[in-house]
Design a protein around this motif. Structure first.
Motif, PDB file in Angstrom:
ATOM      1  N   CYS A   1       0.815  -1.218   0.000  1.00 28.17           N
ATOM      2  CA  CYS A   1       0.000   0.000   0.000  1.00 28.17           C
ATOM      3  C   CYS A   1       0.847   1.267   0.000  1.00 28.17           C
ATOM      4  O   CYS A   1       0.435   2.288  -0.553  1.00 28.17           O
ATOM      5  CB  CYS A   1      -0.926   0.016   1.210  1.00 28.17           C
ATOM      6  N   ILE A   2       1.992   1.236   0.603  1.00 32.15           N
ATOM      7  CA  ILE A   2       2.820   2.438   0.694  1.00 32.15           C
ATOM      8  C   ILE A   2       3.700   2.638  -0.542  1.00 32.15           C
ATOM      9  O   ILE A   2       4.249   3.716  -0.745  1.00 32.15           O
ATOM     10  CB  ILE A   2       3.663   2.412   1.992  1.00 32.15           C
ATOM     11  N   MET A   3       3.795   1.616  -1.408  1.00 31.10           N
ATOM     12  CA  MET A   3       4.627   1.746  -2.617  1.00 31.10           C
ATOM     13  C   MET A   3       4.143   2.857  -3.534  1.00 31.10           C
ATOM     14  O   MET A   3       4.937   3.637  -4.060  1.00 31.10           O
ATOM     15  CB  MET A   3       4.662   0.432  -3.387  1.00 31.10           C
ATOM     16  N   ALA A   4       2.841   2.955  -3.768  1.00 32.76           N
ATOM     17  CA  ALA A   4       2.307   3.963  -4.689  1.00 32.76           C
ATOM     18  C   ALA A   4       2.555   5.391  -4.193  1.00 32.76           C
ATOM     19  O   ALA A   4       3.028   6.228  -4.976  1.00 32.76           O
ATOM     20  CB  ALA A   4       0.828   3.710  -4.941  1.00 32.76           C
ATOM     21  N   PRO A   5       2.265   5.721  -2.929  1.00 33.15           N
ATOM     22  CA  PRO A   5       2.561   7.082  -2.484  1.00 33.15           C
ATOM     23  C   PRO A   5       4.056   7.431  -2.535  1.00 33.15           C
ATOM     24  O   PRO A   5       4.423   8.561  -2.843  1.00 33.15           O
ATOM     25  CB  PRO A   5       2.044   7.125  -1.046  1.00 33.15           C
ATOM     26  N   ILE A   6       4.897   6.444  -2.256  1.00 34.22           N
ATOM     27  CA  ILE A   6       6.333   6.709  -2.327  1.00 34.22           C
ATOM     28  C   ILE A   6       6.746   6.952  -3.767  1.00 34.22           C
ATOM     29  O   ILE A   6       7.521   7.878  -4.052  1.00 34.22           O
ATOM     30  CB  ILE A   6       7.129   5.547  -1.695  1.00 34.22           C
ATOM     31  N   ALA A   7       6.240   6.150  -4.692  1.00 37.13           N
ATOM     32  CA  ALA A   7       6.545   6.360  -6.111  1.00 37.13           C
ATOM     33  C   ALA A   7       6.043   7.722  -6.566  1.00 37.13           C
ATOM     34  O   ALA A   7       6.734   8.438  -7.303  1.00 37.13           O
ATOM     35  CB  ALA A   7       5.927   5.251  -6.953  1.00 37.13           C
ATOM     36  N   PHE A   8       4.854   8.116  -6.135  1.00 33.34           N
ATOM     37  CA  PHE A   8       4.313   9.426  -6.482  1.00 33.34           C
ATOM     38  C   PHE A   8       5.203  10.541  -5.967  1.00 33.34           C
ATOM     39  O   PHE A   8       5.467  11.515  -6.661  1.00 33.34           O
ATOM     40  CB  PHE A   8       2.898   9.567  -5.914  1.00 33.34           C
ATOM     41  N   GLU A   9       5.674  10.380  -4.744  1.00 26.15           N
ATOM     42  CA  GLU A   9       6.541  11.399  -4.133  1.00 26.15           C
ATOM     43  C   GLU A   9       7.882  11.508  -4.849  1.00 26.15           C
ATOM     44  O   GLU A   9       8.434  12.592  -5.011  1.00 26.15           O
ATOM     45  CB  GLU A   9       6.752  11.052  -2.655  1.00 26.15           C
ATOM     46  N   LEU A  10       8.412  10.374  -5.291  1.00 23.31           N
ATOM     47  CA  LEU A  10       9.735  10.376  -5.916  1.00 23.31           C
ATOM     48  C   LEU A  10       9.729  10.884  -7.352  1.00 23.31           C
ATOM     49  O   LEU A  10      10.630  11.623  -7.754  1.00 23.31           O
ATOM     50  CB  LEU A  10      10.339   8.972  -5.878  1.00 23.31           C
ATOM     51  N   VAL A  11       8.736  10.486  -8.150  1.00 28.04           N
ATOM     52  CA  VAL A  11       8.775  10.807  -9.582  1.00 28.04           C
ATOM     53  C   VAL A  11       7.701  11.786 -10.022  1.00 28.04           C
ATOM     54  O   VAL A  11       7.739  12.261 -11.157  1.00 28.04           O
ATOM     55  CB  VAL A  11       8.695   9.528 -10.446  1.00 28.04           C
TER      56      VAL A  11
ATOM     57  N   ALA B   1       3.441  13.100 -10.436  1.00 35.02           N
ATOM     58  CA  ALA B   1       2.191  12.548 -10.961  1.00 35.02           C
ATOM     59  C   ALA B   1       2.322  12.067 -12.398  1.00 35.02           C
ATOM     60  O   ALA B   1       1.640  11.131 -12.810  1.00 35.02           O
ATOM     61  CB  ALA B   1       1.085  13.597 -10.860  1.00 35.02           C
ATOM     62  N   GLN B   2       3.195  12.702 -13.160  1.00 33.67           N
ATOM     63  CA  GLN B   2       3.317  12.378 -14.584  1.00 33.67           C
ATOM     64  C   GLN B   2       3.844  10.961 -14.820  1.00 33.67           C
ATOM     65  O   GLN B   2       3.392  10.278 -15.713  1.00 33.67           O
ATOM     66  CB  GLN B   2       4.253  13.398 -15.252  1.00 33.67           C
ATOM     67  N   ASP B   3       4.815  10.514 -14.019  1.00 29.47           N
ATOM     68  CA  ASP B   3       5.494   9.246 -14.258  1.00 29.47           C
ATOM     69  C   ASP B   3       5.194   8.168 -13.217  1.00 29.47           C
ATOM     70  O   ASP B   3       5.890   7.160 -13.159  1.00 29.47           O
ATOM     71  CB  ASP B   3       7.007   9.475 -14.302  1.00 29.47           C
ATOM     72  N   VAL B   4       4.163   8.385 -12.388  1.00 35.16           N
ATOM     73  CA  VAL B   4       3.921   7.446 -11.295  1.00 35.16           C
ATOM     74  C   VAL B   4       3.529   6.057 -11.803  1.00 35.16           C
ATOM     75  O   VAL B   4       3.946   5.044 -11.235  1.00 35.16           O
ATOM     76  CB  VAL B   4       2.884   8.008 -10.297  1.00 35.16           C
ATOM     77  N   SER B   5       2.767   5.976 -12.879  1.00 33.16           N
ATOM     78  CA  SER B   5       2.364   4.656 -13.378  1.00 33.16           C
ATOM     79  C   SER B   5       3.577   3.874 -13.885  1.00 33.16           C
ATOM     80  O   SER B   5       3.677   2.660 -13.672  1.00 33.16           O
ATOM     81  CB  SER B   5       1.321   4.785 -14.475  1.00 33.16           C
TER      82      SER B   5
END
Length: 119
Positions: A39-49, A51-55
């Motif tokens: 569950c925490i992977m998506a918010p961390i990915a969003f924070e790092l890259v 909104a444009q590249d989160v997927s």
């Protein structure tokens, strides 16, 4: 970090379960912590890259996670054939999350040092 650490710890505890109830408890805790980690992977990915590249970032993370998930069971089978038990495979499966959790504990310290250097 705690979830990652406990996933490794629970993996290493599976061979120590002599009673079915203990195995169920370990599996419940492992599932809980694994769910927290996923569950925490998506918010961390969003924070790092952003909104444009989160997927793409989430796909990359899941792609990297698929390698040990695919290679691990045959290696565990080989270890069982050589040693006669799966215990070593469970202990070895717990080592990477424990190391990863320990390394992740140092991130705030490194981040703080970088802030001090910038000042």
């Amino acid at each position: 970090v705690a979830s990652f650490f406990f996933i490794g710890l629970m993996s290493m505890m599976i061979p120590l379960c002599n009673v079915f109830g203990a195995l169920v408890a370990v599996c419940l805790f492992m599932g809980l912590f694994d769910g927290c980690f996923i569950c925490i992977m998506a918010p961390i990915a969003f924070e790092l890259v952003g909104a444009q590249d989160v997927s793409q970032a989430i796909g990359f993370l899941l792609g990297l996670m698929s390698v040990p998930m695919t290679v691990g069971p045959p290696i565990a089978g080989l270890l069982r054939d050589k040693l006669g038990t799966y215990d070593v495979a469970f202990y070895l499966a717990g080592v990477p999350p424990l190391i990863g959790g320990a390394i992740l504990c140092f991130i705030p310290w490194v981040h703080e040092r970088q802030k001090l250097k910038e000042r």
